[in-house]
Design a protein around this motif. Structure first.
Motif, PDB file in Angstrom:
ATOM      1  N   GLU A 183       0.828  -1.203   0.000  1.00 53.67           N
ATOM      2  CA  GLU A 183       0.000   0.000   0.000  1.00 53.67           C
ATOM      3  C   GLU A 183       0.865   1.256   0.000  1.00 53.67           C
ATOM      4  OE1 GLU A 183      -2.359  -0.757   3.429  1.00 53.67           O
ATOM      5  OE2 GLU A 183      -3.999  -1.697   2.304  1.00 53.67           O
ATOM      6  N   ALA A 184       1.957   1.218   0.751  1.00 54.01           N
ATOM      7  CA  ALA A 184       2.867   2.368   0.800  1.00 54.01           C
ATOM      8  C   ALA A 184       3.512   2.606  -0.562  1.00 54.01           C
ATOM      9  CB  ALA A 184       3.942   2.138   1.858  1.00 54.01           C
ATOM     10  N   ILE A 185       3.877   1.521  -1.244  1.00 53.03           N
ATOM     11  CA  ILE A 185       4.456   1.649  -2.582  1.00 53.03           C
ATOM     12  C   ILE A 185       3.441   2.258  -3.539  1.00 53.03           C
ATOM     13  CG2 ILE A 185       5.307   0.360  -4.585  1.00 53.03           C
ATOM     14  CD1 ILE A 185       6.512  -1.667  -2.586  1.00 53.03           C
ATOM     15  N   PHE A 186       2.207   1.766  -3.486  1.00 49.40           N
ATOM     16  CA  PHE A 186       1.179   2.287  -4.391  1.00 49.40           C
ATOM     17  C   PHE A 186       0.913   3.766  -4.122  1.00 49.40           C
ATOM     18  CE2 PHE A 186      -3.246   3.489  -5.059  1.00 49.40           C
ATOM     19  CZ  PHE A 186      -3.323   3.326  -6.446  1.00 49.40           C
ATOM     20  N   ASP A 187       0.790   4.152  -2.869  1.00 46.36           N
ATOM     21  CA  ASP A 187       0.521   5.546  -2.535  1.00 46.36           C
ATOM     22  C   ASP A 187       1.621   6.459  -3.074  1.00 46.36           C
ATOM     23  OD1 ASP A 187      -1.796   4.837  -1.245  1.00 46.36           O
ATOM     24  OD2 ASP A 187      -0.921   4.888   0.772  1.00 46.36           O
ATOM     25  N   ALA A 188       2.878   6.005  -2.974  1.00 51.54           N
ATOM     26  CA  ALA A 188       4.002   6.807  -3.478  1.00 51.54           C
ATOM     27  C   ALA A 188       3.961   6.911  -5.000  1.00 51.54           C
ATOM     28  CB  ALA A 188       5.320   6.191  -3.024  1.00 51.54           C
ATOM     29  N   LEU A 189       3.608   5.814  -5.658  1.00 55.77           N
ATOM     30  CA  LEU A 189       3.482   5.835  -7.119  1.00 55.77           C
ATOM     31  C   LEU A 189       2.343   6.760  -7.546  1.00 55.77           C
ATOM     32  CD1 LEU A 189       3.930   2.041  -7.962  1.00 55.77           C
ATOM     33  CD2 LEU A 189       5.516   3.883  -8.548  1.00 55.77           C
ATOM     34  N   ALA A 190       1.228   6.685  -6.843  1.00 57.44           N
ATOM     35  CA  ALA A 190       0.077   7.523  -7.170  1.00 57.44           C
ATOM     36  C   ALA A 190       0.423   9.004  -7.028  1.00 57.44           C
ATOM     37  CB  ALA A 190      -1.102   7.169  -6.271  1.00 57.44           C
ATOM     38  N   ALA A 191       1.328   9.323  -6.112  1.00 60.16           N
ATOM     39  CA  ALA A 191       1.767  10.709  -5.928  1.00 60.16           C
ATOM     40  C   ALA A 191       2.849  11.086  -6.930  1.00 60.16           C
ATOM     41  CB  ALA A 191       2.299  10.893  -4.506  1.00 60.16           C
ATOM     42  N   ARG A 192       3.279  10.118  -7.742  1.00 61.22           N
ATOM     43  CA  ARG A 192       4.366  10.322  -8.716  1.00 61.22           C
ATOM     44  C   ARG A 192       5.618  10.854  -8.017  1.00 61.22           C
ATOM     45  NH1 ARG A 192      -0.583   9.031 -11.177  1.00 61.22           N
ATOM     46  NH2 ARG A 192      -0.234   8.656 -13.403  1.00 61.22           N
ATOM     47  N   ALA A 234       9.123  10.012  -6.860  1.00 62.09           N
ATOM     48  CA  ALA A 234      10.184   9.028  -7.089  1.00 62.09           C
ATOM     49  C   ALA A 234      10.951   8.697  -5.810  1.00 62.09           C
ATOM     50  CB  ALA A 234      11.147   9.545  -8.158  1.00 62.09           C
ATOM     51  N   THR A 235      11.258   9.726  -5.013  1.00 59.98           N
ATOM     52  CA  THR A 235      12.019   9.497  -3.777  1.00 59.98           C
ATOM     53  C   THR A 235      11.232   8.657  -2.790  1.00 59.98           C
ATOM     54  OG1 THR A 235      13.166  11.624  -4.054  1.00 59.98           O
ATOM     55  CG2 THR A 235      13.209  10.615  -1.861  1.00 59.98           C
ATOM     56  N   LEU A 236       9.963   8.987  -2.620  1.00 55.97           N
ATOM     57  CA  LEU A 236       9.126   8.229  -1.701  1.00 55.97           C
ATOM     58  C   LEU A 236       8.885   6.812  -2.212  1.00 55.97           C
ATOM     59  CD1 LEU A 236       7.528   8.413   0.916  1.00 55.97           C
ATOM     60  CD2 LEU A 236       5.549   9.205  -0.406  1.00 55.97           C
ATOM     61  N   SER A 237       8.738   6.658  -3.515  1.00 55.72           N
ATOM     62  CA  SER A 237       8.543   5.328  -4.108  1.00 55.72           C
ATOM     63  C   SER A 237       9.770   4.452  -3.876  1.00 55.72           C
ATOM     64  CB  SER A 237       8.276   5.460  -5.612  1.00 55.72           C
ATOM     65  OG  SER A 237       7.067   6.132  -5.857  1.00 55.72           O
ATOM     66  N   GLN A 238      10.943   5.056  -4.057  1.00 54.41           N
ATOM     67  CA  GLN A 238      12.187   4.310  -3.822  1.00 54.41           C
ATOM     68  C   GLN A 238      12.288   3.879  -2.369  1.00 54.41           C
ATOM     69  OE1 GLN A 238      15.711   6.365  -5.109  1.00 54.41           O
ATOM     70  NE2 GLN A 238      17.099   4.974  -4.030  1.00 54.41           N
TER      71      GLN A 238
END
Length: 248
Positions: free
Chosen positions: A193-202, A204-208
């Protein structure tokens, strides 16, 4: 280097230099052997070896062709090779290390390139994971699909193929993780869920960071699990072995 290895190297060089480009048909065996200065037997062995490596394709009744040489084809055997490492704890941890190096950066790249359609695909698998949290097989099936959708969003087929090959082994580790640790499904779901939320926000740093936390969590559990003396293979056999019903 054996004569067969030299023959393989000679034939590979013809392909790598473009003398035999993707999709081209090889000369008949006698002509190929003469061109390479080899015996027909060595030429035949070289063709067989490169066919196994998906560099050549032997079509019965038609001849032998150079394949498309696309990464997804040439790296196809990686996942199969990884599966052979089931009983090797050191190799399994090495693979986790490779995944830790690649997956966070892949997820960061995906955040900068992911389309609305690709993001919807990631969410579809996340929703399916929520629904399947008590079904280990379905949970892990959608877990793999989730990560594939993320990697696919980068548009880099080579990266996707490499990650799929490495993650094929770690997917099994997550299956057993869910079986032996009743709390693992919930933690794994929260990480996704954390990965998806970061991707949805576009972002990159948070997704990584989210992807790194997820891989680190899996790797930490795996290290502790293997240090306890358990093996992935033994657990796989225990789970898949038919249960004998005992009379009361």
């Amino acid at each position: 280097m054996s004569l067969t290895d030299k023959a393989i190297e000679q034939l590979r060089e013809l392909i790598s230099t473009g003398a035999l480009p993707p999709g081209s048909k090889l000369p008949p065996e006698p002509d190929l052997a003469a061109q390479l200065g080899l015996s027909r037997n060595l030429a035949r062995e070289a063709v067989k070896a490169l066919a196994v490596a998906r560099i050549l394709e032997v079509r019965r009744g038609d001849g032998t062709y150079v394949t498309s040489l696309e990464p997804s084809l040439l790296l196809e055997g990686l996942g199969g090779a990884v599966e052979l490492l089931q009983g090797d704890a050191g190799a399994l941890l090495d693979l986790m290390e490779v995944r830790r190096l690649l997956e966070p950066m892949t997820t960061a790249l995906a955040a900068t390139r992911i389309s609305d359609e690709a993001l919807a695909e990631v969410k579809r698998h996340l929703d399916a994971m929520r629904e399947a949290r008590d079904d280990v097989e379905r949970l892990n099936s959608h877990d793999a699909a989730f990560h594939r959708a993320v990697a696919s969003a980068t548009g880099n087929d080579t990266l996707l193929t490499i990650l799929e090959g490495v993650s094929g082994r770690t997917l099994r580790a997550r299956v057993w993780r869910g079986l032996v640790d009743a709390q693992a499904a919930g933690r794994t779901l929260a990480e996704h869920e954390a990965i998806f939320d970061a991707l949805a926000a576009r972002d990159a740093t948070l997704s990584q960071a989210a992807a790194l936390m997820h891989v680190n969590s899996t790797e930490r559990w795996l290290r502790e699990h293997l240090e306890s003396g358990s093996t992935i293979r033994d657990e796989a056999q225990a789970v898949t072995r038919p249960k004998v019903r005992q009379n009361p």
